[in-house]
Write an enzyme that holds these catalytic residues in place. Structure first.
Site, short mmCIF file in Angstrom:
data_model
loop_
_atom_site.label_atom_id
_atom_site.label_comp_id
_atom_site.label_asym_id
_atom_site.label_seq_id
_atom_site.Cartn_x
_atom_site.Cartn_y
_atom_site.Cartn_z
N GLU A 23 3.63 -7.00 9.26
CA GLU A 23 4.17 -6.64 7.94
C GLU A 23 5.56 -7.19 7.63
O GLU A 23 6.47 -6.42 7.32
CB GLU A 23 4.16 -5.11 7.76
CG GLU A 23 2.77 -4.51 7.75
CD GLU A 23 2.73 -3.04 7.42
OE1 GLU A 23 1.67 -2.54 7.04
OE2 GLU A 23 3.79 -2.36 7.56
N GLU A 45 -5.12 -3.05 8.91
CA GLU A 45 -4.81 -1.63 8.75
C GLU A 45 -5.48 -1.11 7.48
O GLU A 45 -5.37 -1.72 6.42
CB GLU A 45 -3.29 -1.39 8.66
CG GLU A 45 -2.53 -1.69 9.94
CD GLU A 45 -1.04 -1.33 9.84
OE1 GLU A 45 -0.68 -0.51 8.97
OE2 GLU A 45 -0.25 -1.87 10.63
#
Length: 502
Positions: free
Chosen positions: A340, A444
């Site tokens: 991320e 995710e």
């Protein structure tokens, strides 16, 4: 002599053949697409997932990165770093924003440095005044926060000269008050407001300190995920785990303080258990030096996002360490180079430069392990890595999809959430799923969503919709997470309570 040379050559070719065969077999047994789960909050702390890990810390609301504001009870105005830092500290603001917010660097349970908006530290000036000019904290930048018994947000701030800060006027904040008392008229009394807290690896280890943190973390690592969990996961049809790790793992067993050693042994155990139960391991570099997103799960001290070009070499060294250690382990499925990264703080140029170097580091040791490239969060084109990744071998693009963290989702009912998965998420995933480019991975996702009062059937339908759509990701998907104190985030709880069927 020639005969011996031929024999040597034969064995060299034969061993090379066996190695390639072993790599091929290792790869072949990696059945795509994967059904995986994230072992979040295990080797990289996330306090919201296991709040009890923090319960023994004194002043556990004043950890590194906690953002605080101080209002003078006498003046009814806030302490402020003028211009965001670089000059005096004043007390003339009637409302609080960025310049009036200080980020704590914790020295011990009651001593702190205060980092300001422009990243300087509050300290003592030459005339007893307070300034925010130092780029590195020293003795004169260290302060004690004294909390009133029974009213912990009523505080006095003691400087290293033995005196308390006092705000006698809007432009005068000095460290020269020697009196006592907690009344509103006392110029050394402030009302402290906690704006934001962080609960990551830095906070838990520095919060407990060097005497207690090693045992606390060892107990957590040894109990949070065990061999029994791998047995459970495998029996339910999961064939891979994505394991977040922090950069400090490469310096185990003596990482830089406040981090503590032991996470590498836990990761070794995971590889052993994965092999026993026929699962693959995706090692995910979740936390990097400098922080790629400012979130507590990036290992940050204070929430500033500072990862950039100067951090690339050190981050590649972590990847090199992991690849070298696990390249020949049959359970290694993939290495994810970073988790991320957030735009625009992480630039596309720096990210590509790092991804190329990280890919090269992995390929020094293995040709079969996949290399996963996380898409940037924030204002970024989801297709920006496709052509870059298309020039590399066995590469995966990782995207994360949550119907959370945005006002868009807070207005949706259950069916609208499901429709969003079927339409918007399906479209987004098809954008990064190409026939001849990198593989796609929903690294995710979770069955939790922003609608309050959802029924068990609602959660079942929402989870089923995501499994159906994310099943078209060519590398697969990974649920966040395996265990969590909030039930709908815990895949184990969701499976055991019949919310999710794989």
């Amino acid at each position: 002599m020639a005969y011996h040379s031929y024999v040597t050559l034969f064995w060299a070719f034969y061993l090379s053949y066996l190695l390639s065969l072993s790599n091929a077999q290792s790869t072949a047994s990696f059945n795509l697409p994967v059904k995986a789960v994230n072992l979040g909050a295990w080797l990289v702390t996330e306090g919201w997932m296991k709040p009890s890990l923090f319960k023994g810390i004194i002043n556990k609301d004043l950890l590194d990165g906690t953002q605080v504001q101080f209002m003078s009870t006498k003046l009814q105005t806030y302490l402020s770093a003028e211009n965001g830092g670089g000059t005096n500290v004043v007390a003339d603001r009637t409302s609080a924003s960025g310049w009036e917010t200080f980020r704590l660097w914790r020295i011990d349970e009651s001593s702190f440095n205060f980092r300001v908006f422009n990243k300087q530290f509050v300290g003592l000036g030459n005339q007893g005044n307070t300034v925010a000019v130092s780029n590195a904290p020293g003795v004169s930048e260290t302060f004690q926060i004294i909390r009133k018994d029974g009213d912990p947000n009523r505080v006095r701030i003691k400087a290293t000269n033995g005196f308390f800060l006092q705000a006698t006027s809007g432009v005068s904040v000095t460290a020269d008050y020697g009196g006592s008392g907690w009344e509103d008229s006392n110029p050394s009394v402030f009302k402290m407001t906690i704006v934001r807290t962080l609960q990551g690896e830095y906070q838990v280890t520095n919060g407990y300190g060097p005497d207690r943190a090693p045992q606390i973390m060892k107990d957590h690592w040894n109990t949070y995920i065990t061999e029994e969990d791998f047995s459970f996961m495998s029996s339910k049809g999961l064939n891979a785990v994505r394991i977040p790790v922090g950069w400090w793992i490469a310096q185990d067993p003596t990482p830089p303080k406040p981090f503590v050693g032991g996470s590498l042994e836990a990761l070794d155990n995971a590889f052993t258990w994965a092999q026993k139960y026929g699962m693959k391991v995706i090692v995910d570099l979740h936390a990097v030096q400098g922080s790629q997103n400012g979130n507590d799960h990036s290992g940050t001290r204070d929430g500033y996002q500072e990862w950039g070009d100067s951090n690339i070499q050190d981050t590649v060294a972590v990847i090199d360490f992991l690849a070298k250690r696990y390249a020949n382990n049959p359970s290694l499925g993939a290495i994810e180079l970073i988790n991320e990264p957030v735009a625009p703080g992480v630039t596309l140029d720096n990210l590509k430069k790092y991804y190329q170097a990280g890919y090269d580091a992995v390929r020094k040791y293995t040709s079969s392990a996949y290399v996963i490239l996380s898409n940037r969060l924030g204002p970024a084109d989801p297709k920006e890595l496709l052509s870059f990744g298309g020039n590399l071998n066995r590469v995966v693009i990782d995207v994360h999809y949550y119907n959370l963290f945005s006002d868009t989702f807070s207005q949706m009912n259950v069916q609208q959430n499901i429709d969003y998965i079927d339409n918007q998420r399906a479209s987004e995933l098809s954008t990064v799923t190409t026939s001849n480019g990198p593989l796609s991975f929903v690294g995710e996702w979770t069955a939790e969503f922003a609608f309050n009062g959802a029924s068990m059937q609602d959660y079942q339908r929402f989870a089923q919709a995501q499994q159906a759509v994310y099943g078209s990701a060519t590398f697969g998907w990974a649920y966040w997470a395996y265990k969590c104190s909030q039930n709908h985030w815990s895949l184990r709880w969701m499976i055991e309570n019949n919310y999710i069927k794989l």
